[in-house]
Enzyme design. Structure first.
Site, mmCIF file in Angstrom:
data_model
loop_
_atom_site.group_PDB
_atom_site.id
_atom_site.type_symbol
_atom_site.label_atom_id
_atom_site.label_comp_id
_atom_site.label_asym_id
_atom_site.label_seq_id
_atom_site.Cartn_x
_atom_site.Cartn_y
_atom_site.Cartn_z
ATOM 1 N N LYS A 36 -31.871 -4.261 10.866
ATOM 2 C CA LYS A 36 -32.952 -5.229 11.164
ATOM 3 C C LYS A 36 -33.902 -4.722 12.209
ATOM 4 C CE LYS A 36 -31.907 -9.105 13.767
ATOM 5 N NZ LYS A 36 -33.368 -9.649 14.380
ATOM 6 N N ASP A 63 -37.145 -8.999 9.886
ATOM 7 C CA ASP A 63 -36.970 -10.520 10.645
ATOM 8 C C ASP A 63 -38.039 -10.922 11.270
ATOM 9 O OD1 ASP A 63 -35.492 -12.777 11.495
ATOM 10 O OD2 ASP A 63 -34.664 -11.521 13.044
ATOM 11 N N LYS A 65 -39.302 -13.934 10.812
ATOM 12 C CA LYS A 65 -39.361 -15.322 10.899
ATOM 13 C C LYS A 65 -40.862 -16.074 10.627
ATOM 14 C CE LYS A 65 -35.205 -15.534 14.103
ATOM 15 N NZ LYS A 65 -34.907 -14.103 14.175
ATOM 16 N N ASP A 68 -45.990 -20.482 8.686
ATOM 17 C CA ASP A 68 -47.376 -20.469 8.529
ATOM 18 C C ASP A 68 -47.725 -21.353 7.338
ATOM 19 O OD1 ASP A 68 -50.091 -19.999 8.963
ATOM 20 O OD2 ASP A 68 -49.636 -18.211 9.898
ATOM 21 N N THR A 121 -30.849 -20.843 17.415
ATOM 22 C CA THR A 121 -29.361 -21.009 18.121
ATOM 23 C C THR A 121 -29.822 -21.149 19.711
ATOM 24 O OG1 THR A 121 -29.185 -18.545 18.207
ATOM 25 C CG2 THR A 121 -27.864 -19.962 16.680
ATOM 26 N N ARG A 211 -27.134 -5.910 20.821
ATOM 27 C CA ARG A 211 -26.825 -5.196 21.909
ATOM 28 C C ARG A 211 -25.166 -4.770 21.945
ATOM 29 N NH1 ARG A 211 -29.021 -10.422 25.029
ATOM 30 N NH2 ARG A 211 -28.129 -11.217 22.989
HETATM 31 O O1 C5P Z 1 -27.941 -8.702 20.699
HETATM 32 P P1 C5P Z 1 -27.366 -9.531 20.024
HETATM 33 O O2 C5P Z 1 -26.482 -9.226 19.194
HETATM 34 O O3 C5P Z 1 -27.228 -10.848 20.366
HETATM 35 O O4 C5P Z 1 -28.688 -9.678 18.615
HETATM 36 C C1 C5P Z 1 -28.678 -10.792 17.937
HETATM 37 C C2 C5P Z 1 -29.988 -10.359 16.952
HETATM 38 O O5 C5P Z 1 -29.789 -11.703 16.147
HETATM 39 C C3 C5P Z 1 -31.373 -10.316 17.589
HETATM 40 O O6 C5P Z 1 -31.958 -9.471 16.858
HETATM 41 C C4 C5P Z 1 -31.810 -11.781 17.453
HETATM 42 O O7 C5P Z 1 -33.075 -11.731 17.076
HETATM 43 C C5 C5P Z 1 -31.286 -12.443 16.022
HETATM 44 N N1 C5P Z 1 -30.856 -13.533 16.325
HETATM 45 C C6 C5P Z 1 -31.213 -14.427 15.195
HETATM 46 N N2 C5P Z 1 -31.152 -15.690 14.942
HETATM 47 C C7 C5P Z 1 -30.650 -16.359 15.920
HETATM 48 C C8 C5P Z 1 -30.186 -15.640 17.098
HETATM 49 C C9 C5P Z 1 -30.258 -14.323 17.131
HETATM 50 O O8 C5P Z 1 -32.023 -13.660 14.182
HETATM 51 N N3 C5P Z 1 -30.444 -18.061 15.977
#
Ligand code: C5P
Length: 234
Positions: A36, A63, A65, A68, A121, A211
């Protein structure tokens, strides 16, 4: 036992250096097929990072998001089509016309899969109210999932807490992409996370992990552990 590459695991390359991202791909592609690229890496490196990851035989989840006017989102999706990415994200709250414009821009191709972001989230109830949404988080999330499905996009991003509920209400083929994953061995009592095994059992199709892998002392060992836990769920 050596595990086969895991098609449901997506590693988030949340780094801002091309060299670091490409080293992670080299190290992890044994376990992971899709990487991603988010706003951080794409803003820093541009489309060439997508090309370089493709050259290594891997897929890209772009990703960005998008949210627009329909015409602009359609243009972004055409660019994503040209880059041949596997999946990309748009905000469902951009509305049906915006989602349909994205679908039209993809045309009759099967990719990129168009995945909708419902309620981020990171938002809680007061934050939702701050931007004028007076529904509960759950009601707003349900509303946006329904809207995404009706518009005909391929799936949504959902937290582990939402996966099971969403899976009960959507078509079998509707894709659920789940971030907030923490491997069993490091899982703590944070509210909005789940282990890889739980997320798969709840009905997620793809797990996004950042992470816990990319910041691990050994990313390859962390990816292997997550893959093992995902296999155990089946
Ligand atoms: O480091 P971690 O495992 O928490 O990363 C989660 C990934 O998921 C990040 O790249 C973050 O941008 C993405 N994410 C997302 N939507 C969310 C929460 C996190 O796309 N609601």
């Amino acid at each position: 036992m050596k595990l086969p590459p895991n098609e449901q695991l997506i590693i988030a390359l949340d780094v801002d250096k091309e060299s670091v991202a490409l080293e992670l791909v080299d190290e992890l592609k044994e376990y992971c097929v899709t990487f991603k690229i988010g706003a951080q890496l794409f803003t820093k490196c541009g489309p060439k990072i997508v090309e370089k990851i493709h050259h290594k035989g891997c897929q890209v989840f772009l990703d960005m998001k998008y949210h627009d006017i329909p015409n602009t989102v359609a243009g972004a999706i055409r660019a994503a089509v040209d880059m041949d990415v596997f999946m990309c994200t748009i905000h469902v709250s951009g509305g049906t016309k915006m989602m349909q414009a994205a679908l039209e821009a993809r045309g009759d191709r099967l990719t990129p899969k168009l995945i909708g972001v419902t309620v981020l989230t990171s938002m809680d109830q007061p934050m939702l109210e701050e931007v004028g949404v007076m529904k509960t988080l759950e009601m707003q999330s349900n509303l946006l999932v329904n809207l995404a499905q009706k518009a005909g996009i391929d799936g949504v991003v959902a937290s582990p807490q939402e996966v099971f509920r969403i899976r009960q209400t959507v078509d079998k083929n509707f894709i659920i992409v789940t971030p907030g994953i923490r491997p069993e061995i490091v899982a703590d009592d944070q509210k909005r996370v789940a282990t890889p095994k739980e997320a798969i059992r709840l009905g997620a199709n793809f797990l996004v992990v950042g992470r816990p892998v990319i910041c691990a002392p050994s990313p390859i060992k962390a990816a292997e552990q997550i893959t093992r836990e995902m296999w155990e769920a089946k």
